[in-house]
Motif scaffolding. Structure first.
Motif, PDB file in Angstrom:
ATOM      1  N   LEU A 219     -16.199  25.318  57.071  1.00 24.75           N
ATOM      2  CA  LEU A 219     -16.438  26.255  55.966  1.00 24.75           C
ATOM      3  C   LEU A 219     -15.126  26.870  55.492  1.00 24.75           C
ATOM      4  O   LEU A 219     -14.887  27.018  54.299  1.00 24.75           O
ATOM      5  CB  LEU A 219     -17.382  27.384  56.406  1.00 24.75           C
ATOM      6  N   ALA A 220     -14.262  27.218  56.447  1.00 19.65           N
ATOM      7  CA  ALA A 220     -12.977  27.835  56.081  1.00 19.65           C
ATOM      8  C   ALA A 220     -12.159  26.874  55.228  1.00 19.65           C
ATOM      9  O   ALA A 220     -11.524  27.264  54.242  1.00 19.65           O
ATOM     10  CB  ALA A 220     -12.207  28.224  57.344  1.00 19.65           C
ATOM     11  N   MET A 221     -12.216  25.584  55.594  1.00 14.21           N
ATOM     12  CA  MET A 221     -11.464  24.574  54.863  1.00 14.21           C
ATOM     13  C   MET A 221     -12.025  24.418  53.455  1.00 14.21           C
ATOM     14  O   MET A 221     -11.299  24.377  52.480  1.00 14.21           O
ATOM     15  CB  MET A 221     -11.558  23.267  55.640  1.00 14.21           C
ATOM     16  N   ARG A 222     -13.351  24.343  53.381  1.00 15.24           N
ATOM     17  CA  ARG A 222     -13.985  24.123  52.076  1.00 15.24           C
ATOM     18  C   ARG A 222     -13.740  25.307  51.137  1.00 15.24           C
ATOM     19  O   ARG A 222     -13.465  25.132  49.964  1.00 15.24           O
ATOM     20  CB  ARG A 222     -15.493  23.898  52.269  1.00 15.24           C
ATOM     21  N   TYR A 223     -13.845  26.541  51.654  1.00 18.11           N
ATOM     22  CA  TYR A 223     -13.734  27.712  50.786  1.00 18.11           C
ATOM     23  C   TYR A 223     -12.360  28.365  50.848  1.00 18.11           C
ATOM     24  O   TYR A 223     -12.165  29.459  50.360  1.00 18.11           O
ATOM     25  CB  TYR A 223     -14.844  28.723  51.114  1.00 18.11           C
ATOM     26  N   LYS A 224     -11.395  27.697  51.486  1.00 18.02           N
ATOM     27  CA  LYS A 224     -10.015  28.189  51.590  1.00 18.02           C
ATOM     28  C   LYS A 224      -9.966  29.620  52.131  1.00 18.02           C
ATOM     29  O   LYS A 224      -9.291  30.502  51.592  1.00 18.02           O
ATOM     30  CB  LYS A 224      -9.320  28.141  50.219  1.00 18.02           C
ATOM     31  N   VAL A 225     -10.730  29.869  53.163  1.00 13.82           N
ATOM     32  CA  VAL A 225     -10.710  31.192  53.797  1.00 13.82           C
ATOM     33  C   VAL A 225      -9.498  31.255  54.717  1.00 13.82           C
ATOM     34  O   VAL A 225      -9.266  30.337  55.505  1.00 13.82           O
ATOM     35  CB  VAL A 225     -12.000  31.412  54.628  1.00 13.82           C
ATOM     36  N   ARG A 226      -8.702  32.320  54.609  1.00 12.83           N
ATOM     37  CA  ARG A 226      -7.578  32.498  55.535  1.00 12.83           C
ATOM     38  C   ARG A 226      -8.157  33.022  56.842  1.00 12.83           C
ATOM     39  O   ARG A 226      -8.697  34.124  56.911  1.00 12.83           O
ATOM     40  CB  ARG A 226      -6.549  33.473  54.971  1.00 12.83           C
ATOM     41  N   LEU A 227      -8.037  32.177  57.852  1.00  3.28           N
ATOM     42  CA  LEU A 227      -8.708  32.454  59.116  1.00  3.28           C
ATOM     43  C   LEU A 227      -7.637  32.754  60.156  1.00  3.28           C
ATOM     44  O   LEU A 227      -6.667  32.006  60.272  1.00  3.28           O
ATOM     45  CB  LEU A 227      -9.487  31.182  59.476  1.00  3.28           C
ATOM     46  N   ARG A 228      -7.790  33.874  60.872  1.00  4.37           N
ATOM     47  CA  ARG A 228      -6.788  34.203  61.888  1.00  4.37           C
ATOM     48  C   ARG A 228      -7.501  34.412  63.216  1.00  4.37           C
ATOM     49  O   ARG A 228      -8.546  35.067  63.268  1.00  4.37           O
ATOM     50  CB  ARG A 228      -6.050  35.470  61.468  1.00  4.37           C
ATOM     51  N   VAL A 229      -6.938  33.845  64.278  1.00  2.00           N
ATOM     52  CA  VAL A 229      -7.501  34.009  65.624  1.00  2.00           C
ATOM     53  C   VAL A 229      -6.555  34.902  66.391  1.00  2.00           C
ATOM     54  O   VAL A 229      -5.347  34.618  66.452  1.00  2.00           O
ATOM     55  CB  VAL A 229      -7.612  32.646  66.347  1.00  2.00           C
ATOM     56  N   LEU A 230      -7.051  35.995  66.954  1.00  2.00           N
ATOM     57  CA  LEU A 230      -6.159  36.900  67.682  1.00  2.00           C
ATOM     58  C   LEU A 230      -6.894  37.626  68.806  1.00  2.00           C
ATOM     59  O   LEU A 230      -8.126  37.573  68.880  1.00  2.00           O
ATOM     60  CB  LEU A 230      -5.466  37.866  66.728  1.00  2.00           C
TER      61      LEU A 230
END
Ligand code: ADP
Ligand code: ASP
Ligand code: MG
Length: 412
Positions: A219-230
Protein backbone atom coordinates in the motif's frame (compact mmCIF):
# COMPACT_ATOMS: atom_id res chain seq x y z
CA UNK A 1 -3.25 21.40 9.51
CA UNK A 2 -1.01 18.49 8.48
CA UNK A 3 -1.86 14.97 9.57
CA UNK A 4 0.58 12.41 10.89
CA UNK A 5 -0.06 8.71 11.42
CA UNK A 6 1.76 7.06 14.35
CA UNK A 7 1.46 3.29 14.86
CA UNK A 8 2.48 1.55 18.08
CA UNK A 9 3.09 -2.20 17.97
CA UNK A 10 2.41 -4.70 20.75
CA UNK A 11 5.61 -4.24 22.74
CA UNK A 12 5.21 -0.46 22.58
CA UNK A 13 1.85 -0.69 24.39
CA UNK A 14 2.59 -3.76 26.51
CA UNK A 15 1.99 -2.02 29.86
CA UNK A 16 0.23 1.11 31.12
CA UNK A 17 3.63 2.66 31.58
CA UNK A 18 4.58 2.03 27.97
CA UNK A 19 1.25 3.42 26.81
CA UNK A 20 2.09 6.59 28.76
CA UNK A 21 5.48 6.73 27.11
CA UNK A 22 3.90 6.34 23.66
CA UNK A 23 1.27 8.96 24.50
CA UNK A 24 4.05 11.44 25.34
CA UNK A 25 5.43 11.05 21.82
CA UNK A 26 1.99 11.64 20.42
CA UNK A 27 1.63 14.72 22.63
CA UNK A 28 4.90 16.07 21.24
CA UNK A 29 3.64 15.79 17.65
CA UNK A 30 0.40 17.51 18.64
CA UNK A 31 2.45 20.31 20.18
CA UNK A 32 4.37 20.52 16.88
CA UNK A 33 1.05 21.36 15.25
CA UNK A 34 -0.02 18.04 13.77
CA UNK A 35 -3.38 16.36 13.90
CA UNK A 36 -2.48 12.79 14.74
CA UNK A 37 -4.07 9.45 13.90
CA UNK A 38 -2.69 6.85 16.30
CA UNK A 39 -3.03 3.21 15.32
CA UNK A 40 -2.58 0.76 18.17
CA UNK A 41 -1.91 -2.97 18.31
CA UNK A 42 -3.02 -5.23 21.12
CA UNK A 43 -0.72 -5.43 24.15
CA UNK A 44 2.07 -7.88 23.28
CA UNK A 45 1.07 -11.51 23.73
CA UNK A 46 -2.64 -10.64 23.81
CA UNK A 47 -3.47 -11.64 20.23
CA UNK A 48 -1.63 -14.96 20.63
CA UNK A 49 -3.64 -15.65 23.76
CA UNK A 50 -6.92 -14.87 21.99
CA UNK A 51 -5.98 -17.11 19.05
CA UNK A 52 -5.22 -19.95 21.50
CA UNK A 53 -8.60 -19.50 23.20
CA UNK A 54 -10.39 -19.72 19.87
CA UNK A 55 -8.47 -22.84 18.82
CA UNK A 56 -9.07 -24.51 22.15
CA UNK A 57 -12.80 -23.78 22.05
CA UNK A 58 -13.32 -24.81 18.44
CA UNK A 59 -10.54 -26.45 16.40
CA UNK A 60 -12.40 -25.96 13.10
CA UNK A 61 -13.56 -22.49 14.13
CA UNK A 62 -15.99 -20.22 12.28
CA UNK A 63 -13.67 -17.52 10.92
CA UNK A 64 -16.23 -14.78 11.65
CA UNK A 65 -16.18 -15.61 15.35
CA UNK A 66 -12.37 -15.90 15.27
CA UNK A 67 -12.32 -12.29 14.07
CA UNK A 68 -14.84 -11.22 16.71
CA UNK A 69 -12.56 -12.58 19.43
CA UNK A 70 -9.11 -11.85 18.03
CA UNK A 71 -9.88 -8.23 17.11
CA UNK A 72 -10.76 -7.40 20.71
CA UNK A 73 -7.17 -6.93 21.94
CA UNK A 74 -6.86 -3.73 19.94
CA UNK A 75 -10.08 -2.29 21.43
CA UNK A 76 -8.54 -2.33 24.89
CA UNK A 77 -5.39 -0.48 23.88
CA UNK A 78 -7.33 2.07 21.81
CA UNK A 79 -9.45 3.02 24.82
CA UNK A 80 -6.49 3.08 27.20
CA UNK A 81 -4.45 5.24 24.83
CA UNK A 82 -7.32 7.73 24.44
CA UNK A 83 -7.72 7.90 28.23
CA UNK A 84 -3.97 8.41 28.71
CA UNK A 85 -3.96 11.28 26.21
CA UNK A 86 -7.00 12.86 27.90
CA UNK A 87 -5.13 12.69 31.23
CA UNK A 88 -2.37 14.69 29.51
CA UNK A 89 -5.02 17.25 28.42
CA UNK A 90 -4.75 16.24 24.77
CA UNK A 91 -8.22 16.12 23.14
CA UNK A 92 -8.47 12.50 21.98
CA UNK A 93 -11.01 9.75 21.44
CA UNK A 94 -10.89 6.12 20.40
CA UNK A 95 -12.38 4.52 17.28
CA UNK A 96 -12.98 0.88 16.55
CA UNK A 97 -12.75 -0.26 12.93
CA UNK A 98 -16.53 -0.51 12.74
CA UNK A 99 -16.95 3.10 13.87
CA UNK A 100 -14.63 4.64 11.30
CA UNK A 101 -15.84 2.56 9.34
CA UNK A 102 -12.82 0.78 7.90
CA UNK A 103 -14.42 -1.18 5.07
CA UNK A 104 -12.90 -4.51 4.10
CA UNK A 105 -13.63 -7.60 2.03
CA UNK A 106 -15.28 -10.51 3.84
CA UNK A 107 -12.08 -12.62 3.77
CA UNK A 108 -12.16 -13.26 7.51
CA UNK A 109 -8.76 -13.68 9.14
CA UNK A 110 -7.01 -12.00 6.20
CA UNK A 111 -9.42 -9.36 4.93
CA UNK A 112 -8.27 -6.66 2.53
CA UNK A 113 -9.05 -3.00 3.03
CA UNK A 114 -11.44 -1.62 0.42
CA UNK A 115 -12.00 1.92 1.61
CA UNK A 116 -11.56 4.23 4.58
CA UNK A 117 -14.20 6.97 4.53
CA UNK A 118 -12.61 9.96 6.26
CA UNK A 119 -15.70 12.06 7.02
CA UNK A 120 -16.40 10.89 10.60
CA UNK A 121 -12.87 11.44 11.84
CA UNK A 122 -12.40 14.70 9.92
CA UNK A 123 -15.58 16.09 11.46
CA UNK A 124 -14.12 15.46 14.93
CA UNK A 125 -10.80 17.06 14.00
CA UNK A 126 -12.81 20.09 12.83
CA UNK A 127 -14.49 20.21 16.25
CA UNK A 128 -11.13 20.38 18.01
CA UNK A 129 -10.17 16.75 18.58
CA UNK A 130 -6.41 16.49 18.05
CA UNK A 131 -5.84 12.76 18.19
CA UNK A 132 -7.95 9.92 16.76
CA UNK A 133 -6.85 6.68 18.36
CA UNK A 134 -7.85 3.83 16.05
CA UNK A 135 -7.82 0.12 16.90
CA UNK A 136 -5.52 -1.43 14.30
CA UNK A 137 -5.89 -4.80 12.58
CA UNK A 138 -9.70 -4.66 12.30
CA UNK A 139 -12.46 -3.56 9.97
CA UNK A 140 -15.97 -4.43 8.91
CA UNK A 141 -17.17 -6.61 6.03
CA UNK A 142 -19.94 -5.77 3.52
CA UNK A 143 -22.13 -8.08 5.64
CA UNK A 144 -21.51 -5.91 8.69
CA UNK A 145 -19.30 -8.47 10.46
CA UNK A 146 -15.99 -7.65 12.19
CA UNK A 147 -12.94 -8.64 10.13
CA UNK A 148 -9.20 -8.79 10.83
CA UNK A 149 -6.40 -8.08 8.39
CA UNK A 150 -4.04 -11.00 9.08
CA UNK A 151 -1.28 -11.20 11.71
CA UNK A 152 0.76 -8.02 11.86
CA UNK A 153 -2.16 -6.20 10.22
CA UNK A 154 -1.95 -3.01 12.28
CA UNK A 155 0.92 -1.94 10.04
CA UNK A 156 -1.50 -2.12 7.13
CA UNK A 157 -4.17 -0.20 9.02
CA UNK A 158 -1.59 2.53 9.62
CA UNK A 159 -0.48 2.86 6.01
CA UNK A 160 -4.07 2.76 4.76
CA UNK A 161 -5.01 5.62 7.11
CA UNK A 162 -1.96 7.58 5.97
CA UNK A 163 -3.03 7.15 2.34
CA UNK A 164 -6.70 7.98 3.02
CA UNK A 165 -5.88 11.15 4.98
CA UNK A 166 -2.94 12.23 2.78
CA UNK A 167 -0.72 12.13 5.87
CA UNK A 168 2.68 13.80 5.79
CA UNK A 169 4.27 10.57 7.06
CA UNK A 170 3.43 7.22 8.62
CA UNK A 171 5.64 6.39 11.61
CA UNK A 172 5.73 2.75 12.72
CA UNK A 173 6.97 2.55 16.32
CA UNK A 174 8.27 -0.87 17.30
CA UNK A 175 10.87 -2.65 19.45
CA UNK A 176 13.78 -2.21 17.02
CA UNK A 177 15.13 1.15 15.88
CA UNK A 178 14.59 0.47 12.18
CA UNK A 179 14.87 -2.04 9.38
CA UNK A 180 18.09 -4.04 9.58
CA UNK A 181 20.12 -5.95 7.01
CA UNK A 182 18.75 -9.05 8.72
CA UNK A 183 16.84 -9.86 11.90
CA UNK A 184 19.04 -8.43 14.69
CA UNK A 185 17.86 -11.26 16.95
CA UNK A 186 19.71 -13.75 14.75
CA UNK A 187 22.75 -11.76 13.64
CA UNK A 188 24.29 -9.33 16.12
CA UNK A 189 26.26 -7.68 13.31
CA UNK A 190 23.09 -6.71 11.45
CA UNK A 191 23.24 -3.06 10.43
CA UNK A 192 20.38 -0.58 10.53
CA UNK A 193 19.52 0.86 7.13
CA UNK A 194 18.85 4.60 6.94
CA UNK A 195 16.72 4.14 3.85
CA UNK A 196 15.32 1.21 1.95
CA UNK A 197 13.44 1.13 -1.36
CA UNK A 198 9.78 0.08 -1.38
CA UNK A 199 10.51 -2.85 -3.68
CA UNK A 200 13.25 -4.24 -1.47
CA UNK A 201 11.16 -3.81 1.65
CA UNK A 202 8.29 -5.58 -0.09
CA UNK A 203 10.49 -8.60 -0.83
CA UNK A 204 12.04 -8.59 2.66
CA UNK A 205 8.60 -8.46 4.27
CA UNK A 206 7.06 -11.14 2.08
CA UNK A 207 10.10 -13.39 2.59
CA UNK A 208 9.95 -13.28 6.36
CA UNK A 209 11.15 -9.95 7.86
CA UNK A 210 8.12 -9.45 10.05
CA UNK A 211 9.04 -5.90 11.01
CA UNK A 212 6.36 -4.71 8.52
CA UNK A 213 3.35 -6.65 7.24
CA UNK A 214 3.78 -7.25 3.49
CA UNK A 215 0.47 -5.67 2.59
CA UNK A 216 1.44 -2.45 4.37
CA UNK A 217 4.49 -2.08 2.13
CA UNK A 218 2.39 -2.79 -0.97
CA UNK A 219 0.00 0.00 0.00
CA UNK A 220 2.83 2.40 0.86
CA UNK A 221 4.39 1.76 -2.54
CA UNK A 222 1.13 2.21 -4.42
CA UNK A 223 0.12 5.42 -2.62
CA UNK A 224 3.67 6.78 -2.16
CA UNK A 225 3.29 6.96 1.61
CA UNK A 226 6.50 8.00 3.37
CA UNK A 227 6.89 5.17 5.82
CA UNK A 228 9.33 5.31 8.73
CA UNK A 229 10.18 2.46 11.12
CA UNK A 230 11.59 3.54 14.47
CA UNK A 231 11.91 2.52 18.09
CA UNK A 232 9.46 3.61 20.75
CA UNK A 233 12.12 2.97 23.40
CA UNK A 234 14.90 5.27 22.22
CA UNK A 235 15.21 9.01 22.58
CA UNK A 236 13.48 10.78 19.78
CA UNK A 237 15.51 12.41 17.01
CA UNK A 238 14.38 13.82 13.67
CA UNK A 239 16.38 11.36 11.57
CA UNK A 240 15.79 8.28 13.68
CA UNK A 241 14.81 4.97 12.19
CA UNK A 242 14.60 3.75 8.61
CA UNK A 243 12.74 5.53 5.84
CA UNK A 244 11.01 3.29 3.31
CA UNK A 245 10.95 5.36 0.13
CA UNK A 246 11.36 5.43 -3.66
CA UNK A 247 14.55 3.99 -5.12
CA UNK A 248 15.49 7.40 -6.57
CA UNK A 249 15.91 8.84 -3.06
CA UNK A 250 18.67 6.37 -2.20
CA UNK A 251 22.21 7.35 -3.13
CA UNK A 252 24.38 4.53 -1.88
CA UNK A 253 23.32 1.00 -2.34
CA UNK A 254 24.78 -2.41 -1.61
CA UNK A 255 24.03 -5.06 -4.23
CA UNK A 256 22.37 -7.09 -1.48
CA UNK A 257 20.14 -5.04 0.85
CA UNK A 258 19.16 -7.76 3.28
CA UNK A 259 18.71 -11.40 4.21
CA UNK A 260 15.52 -12.97 5.52
CA UNK A 261 14.45 -16.33 6.82
CA UNK A 262 11.20 -18.20 7.19
CA UNK A 263 11.68 -20.75 9.94
CA UNK A 264 8.58 -22.92 9.73
CA UNK A 265 8.49 -24.10 6.13
CA UNK A 266 7.71 -27.54 4.75
CA UNK A 267 8.77 -29.20 1.51
CA UNK A 268 6.14 -31.47 0.01
CA UNK A 269 6.63 -33.85 -2.90
CA UNK A 270 4.04 -35.72 -4.92
CA UNK A 271 5.79 -38.82 -6.21
CA UNK A 272 5.03 -39.95 -9.73
CA UNK A 273 2.21 -37.84 -11.10
CA UNK A 274 1.19 -38.08 -14.75
CA UNK A 275 3.12 -35.51 -16.81
CA UNK A 276 0.26 -34.17 -18.94
CA UNK A 277 -1.19 -30.78 -19.85
CA UNK A 278 -3.24 -29.44 -16.95
CA UNK A 279 -1.49 -31.38 -14.21
CA UNK A 280 -0.14 -28.27 -12.47
CA UNK A 281 -3.62 -26.72 -12.48
CA UNK A 282 -5.10 -29.97 -11.14
CA UNK A 283 -2.63 -29.89 -8.20
CA UNK A 284 -2.33 -26.22 -7.37
CA UNK A 285 -5.99 -25.33 -7.93
CA UNK A 286 -7.23 -27.50 -5.04
CA UNK A 287 -4.29 -26.40 -2.87
CA UNK A 288 -5.21 -22.77 -3.37
CA UNK A 289 -8.89 -23.47 -2.70
CA UNK A 290 -7.88 -25.20 0.53
CA UNK A 291 -6.07 -22.01 1.59
CA UNK A 292 -2.55 -23.44 1.26
CA UNK A 293 0.03 -20.73 0.56
CA UNK A 294 2.31 -22.45 -1.91
CA UNK A 295 5.58 -20.63 -2.47
CA UNK A 296 8.31 -22.49 -4.36
CA UNK A 297 7.44 -25.05 -7.04
CA UNK A 298 9.76 -27.50 -8.81
CA UNK A 299 8.76 -30.08 -11.40
CA UNK A 300 11.29 -32.81 -12.12
CA UNK A 301 12.24 -34.15 -15.52
CA UNK A 302 9.72 -36.80 -16.44
CA UNK A 303 10.42 -40.46 -17.05
CA UNK A 304 7.99 -42.58 -18.99
CA UNK A 305 5.33 -39.91 -18.79
CA UNK A 306 5.49 -39.51 -15.00
CA UNK A 307 7.19 -36.88 -12.87
CA UNK A 308 7.63 -35.69 -9.28
CA UNK A 309 6.17 -32.33 -8.23
CA UNK A 310 7.71 -30.52 -5.26
CA UNK A 311 6.38 -27.40 -3.54
CA UNK A 312 6.89 -25.51 -0.30
CA UNK A 313 4.28 -24.16 2.11
CA UNK A 314 4.14 -23.16 5.80
CA UNK A 315 4.50 -26.17 8.14
CA UNK A 316 1.14 -25.44 9.77
CA UNK A 317 -0.58 -26.02 6.40
CA UNK A 318 0.86 -29.49 5.73
CA UNK A 319 -2.19 -31.38 7.01
CA UNK A 320 -4.49 -29.18 4.96
CA UNK A 321 -2.34 -29.72 1.84
CA UNK A 322 -2.36 -33.48 2.35
CA UNK A 323 -6.13 -33.51 2.74
CA UNK A 324 -6.59 -31.47 -0.45
CA UNK A 325 -4.32 -33.82 -2.42
CA UNK A 326 -6.01 -36.93 -1.09
CA UNK A 327 -9.40 -35.51 -2.05
CA UNK A 328 -8.14 -34.71 -5.56
CA UNK A 329 -6.79 -38.24 -5.87
CA UNK A 330 -10.05 -39.78 -4.72
CA UNK A 331 -12.05 -37.74 -7.21
CA UNK A 332 -9.70 -38.95 -9.97
CA UNK A 333 -8.39 -35.46 -10.88
CA UNK A 334 -4.79 -36.45 -10.10
CA UNK A 335 -2.96 -39.65 -9.46
CA UNK A 336 0.28 -40.05 -7.50
CA UNK A 337 2.12 -42.89 -5.80
CA UNK A 338 2.98 -41.15 -2.59
CA UNK A 339 3.07 -37.77 -0.87
CA UNK A 340 6.14 -36.87 1.20
CA UNK A 341 6.37 -34.01 3.69
CA UNK A 342 9.72 -32.73 4.97
CA UNK A 343 8.68 -30.51 7.86
CA UNK A 344 12.22 -29.66 9.02
CA UNK A 345 13.16 -27.02 6.45
CA UNK A 346 13.62 -23.26 6.49
CA UNK A 347 13.76 -20.73 3.69
CA UNK A 348 16.60 -18.23 3.41
CA UNK A 349 16.43 -15.34 0.94
CA UNK A 350 18.89 -12.74 -0.25
CA UNK A 351 17.26 -9.52 -1.51
CA UNK A 352 18.55 -6.43 -3.33
CA UNK A 353 17.64 -4.26 -6.30
CA UNK A 354 21.36 -4.17 -7.12
CA UNK A 355 20.97 -7.75 -8.39
CA UNK A 356 19.28 -6.38 -11.50
CA UNK A 357 22.62 -5.06 -12.70
CA UNK A 358 25.11 -7.31 -10.90
CA UNK A 359 25.62 -10.92 -11.87
CA UNK A 360 27.12 -13.49 -9.53
CA UNK A 361 25.01 -13.07 -6.39
CA UNK A 362 23.40 -16.50 -6.78
CA UNK A 363 26.74 -18.21 -7.44
CA UNK A 364 28.21 -16.56 -4.36
CA UNK A 365 25.25 -17.55 -2.20
CA UNK A 366 25.52 -21.20 -3.29
CA UNK A 367 29.29 -21.22 -2.68
CA UNK A 368 28.89 -19.81 0.84
CA UNK A 369 26.29 -22.44 1.74
CA UNK A 370 28.38 -25.21 0.24
CA UNK A 371 31.48 -24.07 2.19
CA UNK A 372 29.38 -24.36 5.37
CA UNK A 373 28.28 -27.87 4.36
CA UNK A 374 24.65 -26.79 3.96
CA UNK A 375 22.68 -28.70 1.36
CA UNK A 376 20.23 -26.71 -0.80
CA UNK A 377 16.94 -28.53 -1.39
CA UNK A 378 15.03 -26.08 -3.59
CA UNK A 379 16.01 -22.79 -5.28
CA UNK A 380 13.85 -20.01 -6.72
CA UNK A 381 14.89 -16.63 -8.07
CA UNK A 382 13.31 -13.41 -9.24
CA UNK A 383 14.86 -10.21 -10.55
CA UNK A 384 15.79 -8.96 -7.09
CA UNK A 385 15.87 -12.04 -4.85
CA UNK A 386 17.18 -15.59 -4.50
CA UNK A 387 15.53 -18.03 -2.09
CA UNK A 388 16.67 -21.47 -1.00
CA UNK A 389 15.19 -24.18 1.19
CA UNK A 390 17.65 -25.80 3.61
CA UNK A 391 17.50 -27.97 6.73
CA UNK A 392 16.08 -25.88 9.56
CA UNK A 393 18.96 -26.72 11.92
CA UNK A 394 21.33 -24.72 9.67
CA UNK A 395 19.10 -21.66 9.44
CA UNK A 396 20.98 -19.34 11.86
CA UNK A 397 24.34 -20.51 10.55
CA UNK A 398 23.29 -19.80 6.97
CA UNK A 399 21.97 -16.32 7.75
CA UNK A 400 25.18 -15.41 9.60
CA UNK A 401 27.49 -16.85 6.94
CA UNK A 402 25.67 -15.00 4.15
CA UNK A 403 25.61 -11.77 6.15
CA UNK A 404 29.40 -12.04 6.51
CA UNK A 405 30.06 -13.05 2.92
CA UNK A 406 28.04 -10.17 1.44
CA UNK A 407 29.67 -7.80 4.00
CA UNK A 408 26.32 -6.38 5.00
CA UNK A 409 27.71 -4.90 8.20
CA UNK A 410 29.49 -2.33 5.99
CA UNK A 411 28.06 0.36 3.73
CA UNK A 412 29.17 -0.12 0.12
P1 ADP B 1 5.41 -4.90 16.51
O1 ADP B 1 4.81 -5.68 17.63
O2 ADP B 1 5.89 -3.55 16.92
O3 ADP B 1 4.54 -4.86 15.29
P2 ADP B 1 7.00 -7.03 15.35
O4 ADP B 1 7.42 -8.06 16.33
O5 ADP B 1 5.84 -7.33 14.47
O6 ADP B 1 6.77 -5.67 16.14
O7 ADP B 1 8.24 -6.64 14.42
C1 ADP B 1 9.47 -6.25 14.99
C2 ADP B 1 10.45 -7.43 14.99
O8 ADP B 1 10.79 -7.78 13.64
C3 ADP B 1 11.79 -7.15 15.63
O9 ADP B 1 11.77 -7.37 17.01
C4 ADP B 1 12.75 -8.09 14.89
O10 ADP B 1 13.11 -9.21 15.66
C5 ADP B 1 11.97 -8.57 13.70
N1 ADP B 1 12.70 -8.45 12.44
C6 ADP B 1 12.84 -9.44 11.52
N2 ADP B 1 13.60 -9.05 10.50
C7 ADP B 1 13.95 -7.75 10.74
C8 ADP B 1 14.72 -6.79 10.03
N3 ADP B 1 15.29 -7.07 8.85
N4 ADP B 1 14.88 -5.57 10.59
C9 ADP B 1 14.30 -5.27 11.77
N5 ADP B 1 13.55 -6.14 12.49
C10 ADP B 1 13.37 -7.37 11.99
N1 ASP C 1 -2.28 -7.66 17.23
C1 ASP C 1 -2.22 -8.19 15.88
C2 ASP C 1 -1.18 -9.29 15.79
O1 ASP C 1 -0.53 -9.60 16.78
C3 ASP C 1 -1.98 -7.13 14.85
C4 ASP C 1 -0.68 -6.38 14.98
O2 ASP C 1 -0.07 -6.32 16.05
O3 ASP C 1 -0.26 -5.79 13.98
O4 ASP C 1 -1.02 -9.89 14.77
MG1 MG D 1 4.18 -6.27 13.75
Amino acid sequence: MSTLVMKFGGTSVATLDRIRRAAKRVGREVANGHDVIVIVSAMSGKTNELVRWVEETSPLFDAREYDAVVSSGENITAGLMALTLQEMAVPARSWQGLQVPLLTTSGHGAARIEEIPTANIRAKFDEGMRVAVVAGFQGVSPEGRITTLGRGGSDTSAVAFAAAFGAERCDIYTDVDGVYTTDPRIEAKARKLDKIAYEEMLELASLGAKVLQTRSVELAMRYKVRLRVLSSFEEFSENAGTLVCGEEEIMEQNVVAGITYERAEAKMTLISVADRPGIAAAIFGPLSEAGVNVDMIVQNISEEGRTDMTFSCPVEQVARAERAMEAAKESGDINYHDILADTEVAKISVVGIGMRSHAGVAAKMFKVLSDEGVNIKVITTSEIKISVLIDRKYMELAVQALHDAFELEKVA
